[in-house]
Design a protein around this motif. Structure first.
Motif, PDB file in Angstrom:
ATOM      1  N   PHE A 150     -21.862 -11.246  19.174  1.00  9.93           N
ATOM      2  CA  PHE A 150     -22.230 -12.602  18.781  1.00  9.93           C
ATOM      3  C   PHE A 150     -20.999 -13.304  18.229  1.00  9.93           C
ATOM      4  CE2 PHE A 150     -23.394 -15.604  15.482  1.00  9.93           C
ATOM      5  CZ  PHE A 150     -24.297 -16.425  16.137  1.00  9.93           C
ATOM      6  N   SER A 151     -20.868 -14.565  18.548  1.00  9.55           N
ATOM      7  CA  SER A 151     -19.776 -15.363  18.001  1.00  9.55           C
ATOM      8  C   SER A 151     -20.217 -16.810  17.933  1.00  9.55           C
ATOM      9  CB  SER A 151     -18.510 -15.231  18.865  1.00  9.55           C
ATOM     10  OG  SER A 151     -18.734 -15.783  20.153  1.00  9.55           O
ATOM     11  N   LEU A 152     -19.392 -17.587  17.237  1.00  7.58           N
ATOM     12  CA  LEU A 152     -19.667 -19.003  17.095  1.00  7.58           C
ATOM     13  C   LEU A 152     -18.527 -19.750  17.778  1.00  7.58           C
ATOM     14  CD1 LEU A 152     -21.771 -20.864  15.671  1.00  7.58           C
ATOM     15  CD2 LEU A 152     -20.151 -21.035  13.782  1.00  7.58           C
ATOM     16  N   ARG A 153     -18.847 -20.436  18.890  1.00  6.24           N
ATOM     17  CA  ARG A 153     -17.826 -21.169  19.643  1.00  6.24           C
ATOM     18  C   ARG A 153     -17.641 -22.541  18.996  1.00  6.24           C
ATOM     19  NH1 ARG A 153     -13.527 -20.021  22.874  1.00  6.24           N
ATOM     20  NH2 ARG A 153     -12.949 -21.903  24.064  1.00  6.24           N
ATOM     21  N   LEU A 154     -16.439 -22.759  18.429  1.00  7.42           N
ATOM     22  CA  LEU A 154     -16.183 -23.962  17.651  1.00  7.42           C
ATOM     23  C   LEU A 154     -15.822 -25.125  18.552  1.00  7.42           C
ATOM     24  CD1 LEU A 154     -14.093 -22.514  14.668  1.00  7.42           C
ATOM     25  CD2 LEU A 154     -16.571 -22.640  14.967  1.00  7.42           C
ATOM     26  N   THR A 155     -16.344 -26.293  18.155  1.00 11.08           N
ATOM     27  CA  THR A 155     -15.988 -27.543  18.840  1.00 11.08           C
ATOM     28  C   THR A 155     -15.280 -28.510  17.900  1.00 11.08           C
ATOM     29  OG1 THR A 155     -18.166 -28.465  18.312  1.00 11.08           O
ATOM     30  CG2 THR A 155     -17.927 -27.345  20.439  1.00 11.08           C
ATOM     31  N   GLU A 156     -15.327 -28.224  16.571  1.00  5.84           N
ATOM     32  CA  GLU A 156     -14.681 -29.119  15.610  1.00  5.84           C
ATOM     33  C   GLU A 156     -14.367 -28.330  14.345  1.00  5.84           C
ATOM     34  OE1 GLU A 156     -15.418 -33.469  13.424  1.00  5.84           O
ATOM     35  OE2 GLU A 156     -16.856 -32.684  14.898  1.00  5.84           O
ATOM     36  N   ILE A 157     -13.205 -28.629  13.758  1.00  8.12           N
ATOM     37  CA  ILE A 157     -12.782 -27.986  12.507  1.00  8.12           C
ATOM     38  C   ILE A 157     -12.382 -29.078  11.524  1.00  8.12           C
ATOM     39  CG2 ILE A 157     -11.144 -26.434  11.384  1.00  8.12           C
ATOM     40  CD1 ILE A 157     -10.826 -24.961  13.998  1.00  8.12           C
TER      41      ILE A 157
END
Length: 414
Positions: A101-108
């Motif tokens: 499982f992972s969290l695919r980032l679109t904004e930081i």
């Protein structure tokens, strides 16, 4: 008979791909989420199209694997390093090939100083409303602790300052040191564990939380809610010596005592042996002087008492009064003698008058008193010849006695 549904029995199990696909379908339905945490384990390698990082919860031992493109890392508002506090937006993703499982980032987004301070202020008001800052809950520090629990960074200046200053002031003091991270994502969990360990040790009399100065981000773990509540739950007194004088993390408000610096903490925890010895010497000198002054004062009072006439010559009052007593006795004797003389003379005059007026003087001149004598009654003075017919017994009293006679009756003439 109907066959059981797939996955509900050992005879009809799901294949791995079916489970993985179903899990991925459930996770995909979560959609995009915003998450806050601290970045750790940033794996950015040249030529790789995916950056792997770990987003850690600063208040708990939990973390998520996050991924993003190198362009997103390069365009981040701040340089992403270990411990950077960020808010990210990402879509949960389940990688079916490996079952991860992972969290695919679109904004930081970076958490700015203003936002950090605002969050700390909100937490401060919350803890204050719960009473964690109440002065009545502060535990008193022991006058002379035998063992000091010290939580600080390994080989840090704060550790050196506390131990050297405390050892100089009181050489017999001992330390139970717990070296932990004092900044970064692992700091809160390690400090809380060290606090619980030292608080459970009955030989530890006081716990010092020491760290040198730093930026707001560096000192952020010491304003963490989990750490503040752990300090409040300790039974052992806790001293907060975090940062320098201007720094004021929330742990300072929860701790039983705030020290401006680690050196100041050492000075407040253990007494200075030389200063205490000087104080004892001064107290002994002052007490000895007070005793001497008291003795001198009492001697002066005794001298004043002894100089008073009543104590200098105790018989003087009796001697002075003895003359008065003698004069009073002489006056009394004189008055009594005069009174006796006067009364004696009066008695003599009355006796003479009585003798003159009484019958004895008349009898002495040759007179006699004649009385009739009755056998059944008292004698009566004969006042008339009629009272003494013939044969009446008579008693004739003269000056030197009385004689008995019998009346021969009345005779006329002289």
């Amino acid at each position: 008979m109907t066959a059981p549904a797939p996955g509900n029995s050992a005879e009809n199990p799901f294949p791995v791909r079916a489970v993985a696909i179903r899990v991925k379908g459930w996770i995909d339905r979560l959609g995009s989420v915003w998450v806050e945490g601290q970045l750790t384990q940033i794996n950015l390698r040249p030529g790789v199209r995916t950056v792997f990082m770990v987003l850690r919860d600063p208040a708990a031992d939990m973390s998520l694997t996050v991924t993003c493109s190198p362009e997103l890392v390069a365009s981040a508002p701040v340089k992403l390093t270990e411990g950077t506090q960020v808010v990210v937006c990402g879509r949960p993703n389940f990688y079916t090939a490996r079952g991860t499982f992972s969290l695919r980032l679109t904004e930081i987004r970076a958490v700015g100083i203003g936002e950090l301070l605002a969050r700390i202020e909100r937490l401060r008001r919350l803890l204050d409303a719960e009473g964690l800052f109440d002065a009545r809950l502060k535990r008193p520090l022991p006058f002379l602790p035998h063992t000091i629990g010290l939580i600080t960074g390994r080989a840090s200046a704060a550790e050196r300052d506390v131990m050297s200053v405390a050892g100089t002031r009181w050489p017999a003091v001992r330390f139970a040191v717990r070296n932990t991270a004092v900044q970064g994502p692992a700091a809160v969990a390690q400090i809380v564990e060290a606090l619980r360990d030292l608080d459970a040790d009955a030989s530890v009399d006081v716990i010092v939380l020491a760290r040198g100065g730093g930026s707001v981000e560096d000192l952020l773990p010491f304003s963490d809610e989990t750490l503040c509540r752990a300090i409040a739950a300790c039974r052992t007194p806790v001293v907060s010596a975090v940062g320098h004088e201007p720094d004021n993390p929330l742990c300072d408000l929860v701790a039983d005592l705030r020290a401006a610096t680690p050196t100041d903490a050492a000075k407040k925890i253990v007494p200075d042996a030389a200063a205490e010895q000087a104080l004892v010497d001064d107290l002994r000198r002052r007490s000895a002087q007070a005793v001497r002054n008291w003795v001198v004062r009492e001697e002066r009072v005794l001298a004043q008492l002894r100089s008073r006439p009543v104590l200098a010559d105790p018989l003087r009052a009796l001697t002075e009064r003895a003359e008065e007593v003698r004069r009073a006795l002489a006056a009394v004797r004189r008055d009594i003698t005069r009174l006796i003389t006067v009364q004696t003379e009066r008695v003599g005059h009355l006796s003479a008058r009585l003798a003159t007026l009484g019958p004895a003087a008349t009898l002495a001149r040759g007179y006699a008193v004649v009385q009739t004598v009755s056998s059944d009654g008292p004698a009566h003075v004969l006042r008339s010849v009629q009272d003494a017919p013939e044969g009446t017994p008579l008693r004739i009293r003269v000056a030197d006695g009385a004689i008995a006679a019998t009346s021969e009756g009345h005779h006329d003439g002289n």
